[in-house]
Motif scaffolding. Structure first.
Motif, PDB file in Angstrom:
ATOM      1  N   LEU A 165      45.433  48.169  -5.502  1.00  0.00           N
ATOM      2  CA  LEU A 165      45.819  49.530  -5.904  1.00  0.00           C
ATOM      3  C   LEU A 165      47.232  49.922  -5.480  1.00  0.00           C
ATOM      4  CD1 LEU A 165      42.485  51.332  -4.946  1.00  0.00           C
ATOM      5  CD2 LEU A 165      43.226  50.679  -7.243  1.00  0.00           C
ATOM      6  N   PHE A 166      47.664  49.436  -4.328  1.00  0.00           N
ATOM      7  CA  PHE A 166      48.969  49.838  -3.794  1.00  0.00           C
ATOM      8  C   PHE A 166      49.795  48.624  -3.373  1.00  0.00           C
ATOM      9  CE2 PHE A 166      45.897  53.227  -2.793  1.00  0.00           C
ATOM     10  CZ  PHE A 166      46.471  54.282  -3.486  1.00  0.00           C
ATOM     11  N   PRO A 167      50.030  47.681  -4.286  1.00  0.00           N
ATOM     12  CA  PRO A 167      50.772  46.474  -3.906  1.00  0.00           C
ATOM     13  C   PRO A 167      52.203  46.763  -3.489  1.00  0.00           C
ATOM     14  CG  PRO A 167      50.520  46.599  -6.285  1.00  0.00           C
ATOM     15  CD  PRO A 167      49.643  47.672  -5.706  1.00  0.00           C
ATOM     16  N   ASP A 168      52.770  47.863  -3.995  1.00  0.00           N
ATOM     17  CA  ASP A 168      54.144  48.204  -3.614  1.00  0.00           C
ATOM     18  C   ASP A 168      54.193  49.231  -2.490  1.00  0.00           C
ATOM     19  OD1 ASP A 168      53.167  50.349  -4.958  1.00  0.00           O
ATOM     20  OD2 ASP A 168      54.761  50.440  -6.473  1.00  0.00           O
ATOM     21  N   ARG A 169      52.990  49.579  -1.963  1.00  0.00           N
ATOM     22  CA  ARG A 169      52.866  50.539  -0.861  1.00  0.00           C
ATOM     23  C   ARG A 169      53.475  51.906  -1.207  1.00  0.00           C
ATOM     24  NH1 ARG A 169      51.272  48.590   4.125  1.00  0.00           N
ATOM     25  NH2 ARG A 169      50.863  46.345   4.160  1.00  0.00           N
TER      26      ARG A 169
END
Length: 249
Positions: free
Chosen positions: A224-228
């Motif tokens: 869901l948040f691979p790029d943070r």
């Protein structure tokens, strides 16, 4: 941050009964709220606040006209009205409406239920009213998953940019999620609710949806948040939330 009722300071550890005997006008204020017919609030102009979330805005907000939350049985919904940035202040808090314990209770077949499960606030006028919200988005399952995994209180809205920020969130795989998804409705109700006799009808379907989401996303930092970066939303011209691409933020 002292609590006051009509200018008189209240001891924070004081039982509810003593507070009401000292300030009987609070009983009448609660009756005004509980006697209202429930209003169904649609998604246009709405900022829905889930458990362990809070949001701050101003009457000048051109995107959000209603703040609201519901499904409260053993939870508390708190509305604070302030002329400035409340979360940065140490001012007195004046208690105006107090609708908890026996003031928000009805009995049916020896079981107790809240009268008011949800409230809405008109951002322009400050009016509080009895409400329910069919649309609890955006990202209802994601936000519920964060709550079910034990997250802390967070601010979800930036009143300056008029943007709603969801995440980034991180949790470990939910324990025994397959086991819970195999259980029937009654088992989920009895084991995953703090008030199984008082839950609204959609409680079990909501919990199943949240558990399924947790199963599908055991490691949200990857799926869901691979790029943070947060999932960011703004209201469109119709007053509905639309996701803003991260490269446009």
């Amino acid at each position: 941050m002292p609590l006051l009722v009509r200018g008189r300071r209240v001891e924070l550890g004081r039982p509810a009964g003593g507070l009401l005997r000292a300030h009987p006008h609070l009983v009448e204020k609660a009756k005004v709220l509980t006697s209202q017919p429930v209003q169904t609030v649609g998604p246009k102009g709405l900022l829905y606040v889930q458990q362990r979330e809070f949001a701050v805005t101003t009457p000048e907000d051109g995107s959000v006209s209603i703040l609201g939350s519901d499904d409260a049985t053993t939870c508390h919904l708190v509305v604070l009205r302030h002329t400035g940035a409340f979360d940065l202040q140490q001012d007195d808090v004046h208690l105006v409406t107090y609708c908890v314990t026996e003031l928000n209770d009805r009995e049916e077949k020896d079981n107790h239920f809240p009268i008011v499960y949800g409230i809405a606030v008109n951002v322009k006028t400050g009016e509080i009213f009895h409400a329910t919200f069919p649309d609890k988005g955006p990202d209802e399952d994601l936000r519920s998953a964060r709550t079910l995994t034990g997250a802390q209180m967070i601010n979800i809205y930036d009143a300056e940019t008029k943007q709603l920020h969801i995440g980034p969130y991180f949790w470990m795989p939910f324990p025994h999620v397959d086991f819970w998804l195999e259980q029937d409705d009654e088992q989920l109700l009895q084991n995953l609710s703090t008030s199984p006799l008082a839950e609204p009808p959609h409680f079990v379907s909501h919990i199943r949806s949240t558990l399924t989401f947790l199963k599908d996303h055991p490691f949200p930092q990857y799926s869901l948040f691979p790029d943070r970066k947060p999932r960011t939303y703004k209201k469109n011209e119709e007053g509905l939330w639309v996701q803003v691409c991260s490269d446009k933020i």
